[in-house]
Motif scaffolding. Sequence first.
Motif, short mmCIF file in Angstrom:
data_model
loop_
_atom_site.label_atom_id
_atom_site.label_comp_id
_atom_site.label_asym_id
_atom_site.label_seq_id
_atom_site.Cartn_x
_atom_site.Cartn_y
_atom_site.Cartn_z
N ALA A 46 33.98 48.14 41.79
CA ALA A 46 34.79 47.03 41.27
C ALA A 46 35.55 46.35 42.40
O ALA A 46 35.67 45.11 42.43
CB ALA A 46 35.76 47.54 40.21
N ALA A 47 36.06 47.12 43.35
CA ALA A 47 36.80 46.53 44.47
C ALA A 47 35.90 45.69 45.36
O ALA A 47 36.26 44.58 45.77
CB ALA A 47 37.47 47.63 45.29
N VAL A 48 34.73 46.20 45.66
CA VAL A 48 33.78 45.46 46.49
C VAL A 48 33.38 44.14 45.81
O VAL A 48 33.27 43.09 46.45
CB VAL A 48 32.53 46.32 46.80
N ALA A 49 33.20 44.20 44.49
CA ALA A 49 32.80 43.02 43.74
C ALA A 49 33.92 41.99 43.61
O ALA A 49 33.66 40.80 43.44
CB ALA A 49 32.31 43.42 42.35
N ALA A 50 35.17 42.44 43.71
CA ALA A 50 36.31 41.56 43.43
C ALA A 50 36.74 40.71 44.63
O ALA A 50 37.50 39.76 44.47
CB ALA A 50 37.50 42.38 42.95
N VAL A 51 36.27 41.07 45.82
CA VAL A 51 36.69 40.35 47.03
C VAL A 51 35.48 39.84 47.79
O VAL A 51 34.37 40.34 47.63
CB VAL A 51 37.55 41.24 47.94
N SER A 52 35.72 38.84 48.66
CA SER A 52 34.60 38.27 49.39
C SER A 52 34.86 38.15 50.89
O SER A 52 33.92 38.21 51.69
CB SER A 52 34.26 36.88 48.83
#
Length: 247
Positions: A46-52
């Motif tokens: 979820a953390a990887v998906a939430a930031v860019s």
Amino acid sequence: MSLTYEICIDSVEGAMAAEKAGAHRVELCAALFDGGITPSLGTVRAAVAAVSSIRVHVIIRPRGGDFIFDAHEADAMEHDVALAREAGAHGVVIGALTPEGEIDRAITTRLIEAAGGLPITFHRAFDMTADPFAALETLIDLGIDRVLTSGQEVSVLEGAPLIAELVERAGDRIVVMPGGGVTERNAARIVAETGVSEIHFAALSEADSPAVYRNPHPFMGGELRRPEYQRLVTTSAGITSVISAIN
């Protein structure tokens, strides 16, 4: 010289706050009360998906306490490193020691191999080594990218003299990153006294639980515990205050 800012977090919201504040990297943990342990696989994804625009490095530590791990714990960490890599983590944070206070080469080598080329930070297990200079050379020999340290003191401010010497000895062979007790009041002084290129800190503030119904009788932890209806959350404002103090 521009600094790299790494924020210690324990939630997806923390990663988003760090990105908003302009940090470069986060160390994603669970149980910061225990110094940080491996977060759940769901939280990593979820953390990887939430930031860019920010890198997510995941701590791999099966429990609190010392850094001397048995065979089962080593197996668990090896699996967790592989799972974090498969979940999209941009790096991992590891640490293992022998009972004599030396870097555990065998376990560290296993975890490096499991990381499959991901950047690797050796965490503050380094602060429990018997000889920090020998430990530094061991980490360099193993190919570790950076080491997180408070200078073997209660906070970075007290450990600044050792950190400065570690930075000098390391040269460009490994990054020495101070962490532990960094605040907006001391961050600029720490950078000036150590000559570091990266800095690690948390920016936690107390937040009230959203619970409307509250049962005041039971609690979910041991005798040493936080209030049941209070949270510590990472804030963009807290991160910005430290970065602004340095700049």
